[in-house]
Scaffold this motif. Structure first.
Motif, short mmCIF file in Angstrom:
data_model
loop_
_atom_site.label_atom_id
_atom_site.label_comp_id
_atom_site.label_asym_id
_atom_site.label_seq_id
_atom_site.Cartn_x
_atom_site.Cartn_y
_atom_site.Cartn_z
N LYS A 76 0.75 -1.29 0.03
CA LYS A 76 -0.06 -0.04 -0.08
C LYS A 76 0.97 1.19 -0.13
O LYS A 76 1.66 1.42 0.88
CB LYS A 76 -0.98 -0.09 1.25
N TYR A 77 0.64 2.03 -1.01
CA TYR A 77 1.63 3.14 -1.17
C TYR A 77 3.11 3.40 -1.45
O TYR A 77 3.81 3.94 -1.05
CB TYR A 77 1.09 4.15 -0.21
N THR A 168 -0.29 1.10 -5.25
CA THR A 168 0.96 2.22 -5.07
C THR A 168 0.96 2.85 -6.53
O THR A 168 0.57 2.42 -7.70
CB THR A 168 2.06 1.56 -4.60
N ASN A 195 -7.15 2.93 -2.59
CA ASN A 195 -6.52 2.26 -1.39
C ASN A 195 -7.38 2.60 -0.09
O ASN A 195 -7.20 2.21 1.02
CB ASN A 195 -5.15 2.99 -1.05
N VAL A 252 -2.58 11.88 -0.32
CA VAL A 252 -1.92 10.95 -1.00
C VAL A 252 -0.38 11.16 -1.39
O VAL A 252 0.43 10.13 -0.98
CB VAL A 252 -2.85 10.31 -2.42
N LEU A 256 2.56 8.83 0.13
CA LEU A 256 3.63 8.37 -0.63
C LEU A 256 5.01 8.87 -0.14
O LEU A 256 5.94 7.94 0.11
CB LEU A 256 3.75 8.81 -2.03
N ASP A 281 -4.17 7.96 6.51
CA ASP A 281 -4.85 6.84 5.93
C ASP A 281 -6.33 6.93 6.49
O ASP A 281 -7.22 6.78 5.75
CB ASP A 281 -4.45 5.35 6.50
#
Length: 301
Positions: A76-77, A168, A195, A252, A256, A281
């Motif tokens: 995830k990411y 991702t 996500n 987002v 990242l 999140d």
């Protein structure tokens, strides 16, 4: 009876989510691709040591060796890149180099004299490489692929089997294995939606599952199912909509960046960043509920 009631209520919420969005296939101006099949990973996927050895022997090998990721690397990411590389000699490459279609032996003579170290690496795999169905004009080439160029673009990646959201962005031009799907897009708003907890819960109802989705079962992220996910479109002329879109992009970007820092950290510093990730999140999930106009009761469901 209670279960049937819960299911009926859940269906209403699912229907509401569906009505709030357009199908991903209509949202995108591209499609979803999957990664490359070599037919013989032992020959064409190499580690750092072999790559460095091949480059030190002949620097022109660099044009045929590219960073490569597997399904398990996609999180995830983030991408847990493990220094793997793909020897990518695409179908048509040899003929382009020598200017004509020649016999296997003649083509190999040319290849082994011009790319001696690469030929030396591949030669022990010759018998297996000849037997595979996935090959180009010659056994040292990979099968035809019409979208090699798409790998070089920014892309949203996810594995074909996962029991949680593991989506991702790649901006480095990784080549990927065929157990990874990718969308050639750097749409961070879309990445946040995909996500989110809400989209994942929605997907659990429509996806094929290995086991029980609510008991750690793994979902199959088939292209045809993912393309039907409801994506909330943005009216950029509406200031409230635009503000929500921009907030998602900021969250987002933050996600990242935080994930990029994480591998370098340990102890208290790592804990702090993990807490920031959890909070961001959560902020994304809250924003998604707002985008789809879910009530507090519907969120609980």
């Amino acid at each position: 009876e209670d279960l049937a009631k819960t299911d009926a209520i859940a269906c209403k919420v699912l229907e509401k989510i569906k009505q709030k969005g357009v199908e991903l296939q209509n949202y995108l101006d591209t499609t979803i691709y999957f990664g490359l099949k070599t037919g013989l990973n032992a020959a064409f996927i190499i580690d750092d040591t072999i790559k460095n050895d091949l480059l030190s022997q002949d620097e022109k090998n660099a044009t045929l060796i590219h960073p490569y990721v597997l399904g398990d690397d996609i999180r995830k990411y983030t991408i847990n890149y493990r220094d793997r590389y793909l020897i990518l000699i695409p179908k048509g490459w040899t003929i382009n180099q020598i200017g004509k279609n020649t016999s296997q032996d003649e083509a190999w003579d040319w290849f082994s004299s011009n790319y001696a170290s690469l030929a030396e690496h591949l030669f022990p795999f010759k018998e297996k490489a000849i037997r595979r169905s996935d090959q180009g004009d010659y056994w040292w080439e990979l099968r035809a692929c019409e979208y090699y160029e798409e790998f070089k673009k920014p892309k949203i990646l996810y594995p074909d089997i996962a029991k949680e959201s593991r989506i991702t962005l790649d901006t480095t031009g990784f080549y990927t294995t065929n157990t990874i799907y990718f969308i050639p897009s750097d749409d961070l708003y879309l990445l946040g939606l995909l996500n989110s907890k809400m989209i994942f819960e929605y997907y659990k109802y429509v996806a094929s599952v290995l086991g029980d989705a609510n008991k750690g079962g793994r979902l199959r992220w088939f292209r045809q199912d993912v393309l039907k996910l409801p994506i909330r479109t943005i009216d950029f002329d509406n200031p409230d909509d635009k503000a929500k879109h921009d907030k998602m992009v900021t969250l987002v970007q933050s996600m990242l960046a935080l994930h990029k820092q994480l591998p370098e950290l340990s102890g208290q510093a790592k804990k702090v960043v993990e807490q920031q990730i959890a909070k961001t999140d959560n902020d994304i999930d809250t924003l998604v509920y707002q985008l789809y106009d879910l009530t507090p009761e519907e969120i609980v469901i």
